[in-house]
Design a protein around this motif. Structure first.
Motif, PDB file in Angstrom:
ATOM      1  N   GLU A   1       3.460  -0.815  -5.874  1.00 16.29           N
ATOM      2  CA  GLU A   1       2.922  -2.167  -5.247  1.00 16.29           C
ATOM      3  C   GLU A   1       3.469  -2.554  -3.940  1.00 16.29           C
ATOM      4  O   GLU A   1       2.946  -3.269  -2.921  1.00 16.29           O
ATOM      5  N   ALA A   2       4.788  -2.012  -3.606  1.00 17.91           N
ATOM      6  CA  ALA A   2       5.312  -2.420  -2.369  1.00 17.91           C
ATOM      7  C   ALA A   2       4.793  -1.608  -1.153  1.00 17.91           C
ATOM      8  O   ALA A   2       4.494  -1.924  -0.190  1.00 17.91           O
ATOM      9  N   SER A   3       4.725  -0.166  -1.463  1.00 18.75           N
ATOM     10  CA  SER A   3       3.962   0.617  -0.542  1.00 18.75           C
ATOM     11  C   SER A   3       2.430   0.093  -0.427  1.00 18.75           C
ATOM     12  O   SER A   3       1.973   0.299   0.747  1.00 18.75           O
ATOM     13  N   TYR A   4       1.764  -0.248  -1.472  1.00 17.81           N
ATOM     14  CA  TYR A   4       0.531  -0.751  -1.376  1.00 17.81           C
ATOM     15  C   TYR A   4       0.425  -1.993  -0.364  1.00 17.81           C
ATOM     16  O   TYR A   4      -0.643  -2.407   0.356  1.00 17.81           O
ATOM     17  N   THR A   5       1.409  -2.900  -0.445  1.00 15.47           N
ATOM     18  CA  THR A   5       1.535  -3.985   0.409  1.00 15.47           C
ATOM     19  C   THR A   5       1.929  -3.551   1.881  1.00 15.47           C
ATOM     20  O   THR A   5       1.417  -4.464   2.736  1.00 15.47           O
ATOM     21  N   LEU A   6       2.838  -2.745   2.056  1.00 14.11           N
ATOM     22  CA  LEU A   6       3.358  -2.490   3.445  1.00 14.11           C
ATOM     23  C   LEU A   6       2.380  -1.487   4.206  1.00 14.11           C
ATOM     24  O   LEU A   6       2.389  -1.837   5.503  1.00 14.11           O
ATOM     25  N   ILE A   7       1.781  -0.544   3.651  1.00 13.43           N
ATOM     26  CA  ILE A   7       1.116   0.398   4.630  1.00 13.43           C
ATOM     27  C   ILE A   7      -0.055  -0.212   5.329  1.00 13.43           C
ATOM     28  O   ILE A   7      -0.114   0.152   6.706  1.00 13.43           O
ATOM     29  N   PRO A   8      -0.900  -1.145   4.851  1.00 12.14           N
ATOM     30  CA  PRO A   8      -2.048  -1.305   5.484  1.00 12.14           C
ATOM     31  C   PRO A   8      -1.635  -2.774   6.473  1.00 12.14           C
ATOM     32  O   PRO A   8      -2.740  -3.260   6.923  1.00 12.14           O
ATOM     33  N   VAL A   9      -0.666  -3.167   6.546  1.00  8.70           N
ATOM     34  CA  VAL A   9      -0.409  -4.487   7.092  1.00  8.70           C
ATOM     35  C   VAL A   9      -0.849  -4.703   8.578  1.00  8.70           C
ATOM     36  O   VAL A   9      -1.717  -5.564   8.811  1.00  8.70           O
ATOM     37  N   LYS A  10      -0.822  -3.710   9.350  1.00  2.23           N
ATOM     38  CA  LYS A  10      -1.515  -3.654  10.794  1.00  2.23           C
ATOM     39  C   LYS A  10      -2.809  -3.178  10.789  1.00  2.23           C
ATOM     40  O   LYS A  10      -3.346  -3.883  11.660  1.00  2.23           O
ATOM     41  N   LEU A  11      -3.095  -2.568   9.804  1.00  2.00           N
ATOM     42  CA  LEU A  11      -4.458  -2.051   9.915  1.00  2.00           C
ATOM     43  C   LEU A  11      -5.468  -3.173   9.520  1.00  2.00           C
ATOM     44  O   LEU A  11      -6.657  -3.280   9.972  1.00  2.00           O
ATOM     45  N   VAL A  12      -5.238  -3.863   8.676  1.00  8.38           N
ATOM     46  CA  VAL A  12      -6.180  -4.890   7.847  1.00  8.38           C
ATOM     47  C   VAL A  12      -6.298  -6.082   9.139  1.00  8.38           C
ATOM     48  O   VAL A  12      -7.125  -6.984   9.049  1.00  8.38           O
ATOM     49  N   LYS A  13      -5.557  -5.946  10.014  1.00 11.66           N
ATOM     50  CA  LYS A  13      -5.410  -7.139  11.099  1.00 11.66           C
ATOM     51  C   LYS A  13      -6.754  -6.599  12.046  1.00 11.66           C
ATOM     52  O   LYS A  13      -7.355  -7.531  12.998  1.00 11.66           O
ATOM     53  N   ARG A  14      -7.013  -5.245  12.115  1.00 15.90           N
ATOM     54  CA  ARG A  14      -8.169  -4.686  13.002  1.00 15.90           C
ATOM     55  C   ARG A  14      -9.467  -4.402  11.962  1.00 15.90           C
ATOM     56  O   ARG A  14     -10.474  -4.415  12.661  1.00 15.90           O
ATOM     57  N   VAL A  15      -9.300  -4.220  10.753  1.00 17.98           N
ATOM     58  CA  VAL A  15     -10.351  -3.757  10.153  1.00 17.98           C
ATOM     59  C   VAL A  15     -10.520  -4.391   8.824  1.00 17.98           C
ATOM     60  O   VAL A  15      -9.492  -4.903   8.388  1.00 17.98           O
ATOM     61  N   SER A  16     -11.648  -4.698   8.353  1.00 19.15           N
ATOM     62  CA  SER A  16     -12.003  -5.544   7.258  1.00 19.15           C
ATOM     63  C   SER A  16     -11.303  -5.010   5.882  1.00 19.15           C
ATOM     64  O   SER A  16     -11.266  -3.677   5.716  1.00 19.15           O
ATOM     65  N   SER A  17     -10.866  -5.888   5.145  1.00 18.76           N
ATOM     66  CA  SER A  17      -9.789  -5.367   3.947  1.00 18.76           C
ATOM     67  C   SER A  17     -10.732  -4.583   3.047  1.00 18.76           C
ATOM     68  O   SER A  17     -10.304  -3.940   2.390  1.00 18.76           O
ATOM     69  N   LEU A  18     -11.972  -5.232   2.942  1.00 20.48           N
ATOM     70  CA  LEU A  18     -12.873  -4.483   1.926  1.00 20.48           C
ATOM     71  C   LEU A  18     -13.335  -3.175   2.216  1.00 20.48           C
ATOM     72  O   LEU A  18     -13.047  -2.073   1.280  1.00 20.48           O
TER      73      LEU A  18
END
Length: 299
Positions: free
Chosen positions: A169-186
């Motif tokens: 759950e922690a890695s699921y939260t941390l890994i995409p932090v920067k990516l979802v600022k540029r790309v749709s979360s879906l």
């Protein structure tokens, strides 16, 4: 509809999404009772691949993100090291214990996030954070032992995999932090699920003979639709109208719904110590989101 009404509506829907995640654990518990041939790995493969495909169909321009090699590698890492462990270890914990225990153990994931940030980013821990961590692990101890210091109420393996799901759950939260600022979360979640599911199939290419019964496929469908597609859609939209801190607080409905559902549906007997442990864990995680208002002195 005015802004305040929209915020109120999406707050209710975000709470409903958290309840759906909790309920999906109950369907997984029901599914594992159908047949011993149904394994957490098989369920994880099916859930990740089907949910990933559906989310990508719903998303806008899902293939454009793959044109960037860096984004693609980031999404693969998110799927393999984030989505995969948080799913498979969660289902293993459900199979070994029950949906209530598995969901509550996974709920302590924010404390692993806090530990990571403190170690790698020198983030200063508040006294409240330290106190919350102590209370959370006291809660886990009570759930694991029923308050009996001499023996575990669940198997050590169930506790181990439950804690691994919290790390996931922690890695699921941390890994995409920067990516979802540029790309749709879906898009990120859809491709992450698909890559993770395919990766798991490559590593573990075994497909058991699943009982072809209405109950089995109803449970699988509910896990995919109620436990994945609908709540992810709701949460993706809710964050447009509801503060992230509020959404984090609403996540408490997930372990609560799983626990109440386990009691009502599966006849799980909860002792006073179990309820105390549950409330300690939920309260401790909610405390992490508490930020006292600063007093602004007028000159």
């Amino acid at each position: 509809m005015d802004k305040q009404s929209k915020s109120r509506l999406w707050t209710i829907l975000a709470a409903l999404a958290a309840v759906m995640w909790g309920i999906s654990g109950l369907f997984a518990e029901s599914l594992f009772k159908v047949s011993s041939k149904i394994t957490p790995i098989w369920l994880t493969q099916v859930r990740l691949i089907i949910s990933g495909i559906v989310l990508l169909i719903i998303a806008t321009k899902p293939f454009s993100v793959l044109k960037d090699k860096k984004n693609t590698l980031h999404i693969i890492a998110y799927g393999i090291f984030g989505l995969l462990p948080v799913q498979v270890f969660y289902f293993i914990a459900i199979e070994m214990a029950n949906a209530s225990i598995a969901t509550i153990l996974q709920f302590i994931g924010p404390f692993f996030v806090l530990t990571y940030l403190a170690v790698t980013h020198q983030q200063v821990l508040r006294k409240l954070d330290v106190l919350a961590a102590i209370l959370a692990f006291i809660g886990v101890f009570l759930l694991s032992t029923h308050g009996n210091f001499n023996q575990l109420a669940i198997t050590p393996l169930a506790l181990f995999f439950g804690l691994l799901s919290a790390v996931g759950e922690a890695s699921y939260t941390l890994i995409p932090v920067k990516l979802v600022k540029r790309v749709s979360s879906l898009v990120v979640t859809g491709w992450g699920m698909l890559f993770a599911g395919i990766g798991l199939m490559i590593v573990y290419p075994r497909f058991p003979a699943i009982p072809n019964t209405p109950r089995a496929w109803l449970d699988v469908s509910a896990i995919i639709i109620i436990g994945t597609i609908i709540p992810f859609q709701i949460m993706a939209n809710a964050l447009r109208y509801v503060k992230p801190s509020t959404v984090s607080l609403l996540d408490a409905f997930e372990p609560l719904s799983a626990t109440v559902g386990s009691v009502l549906i599966f006849g799980l007997v909860m002792s006073g110590m179990d309820w105390l442990g549950t409330l300690l864990v939920i309260g401790a995680v909610l405390a992490l989101n508490f930020t006292p208002k600063r007093n602004i002195k007028k000159s």
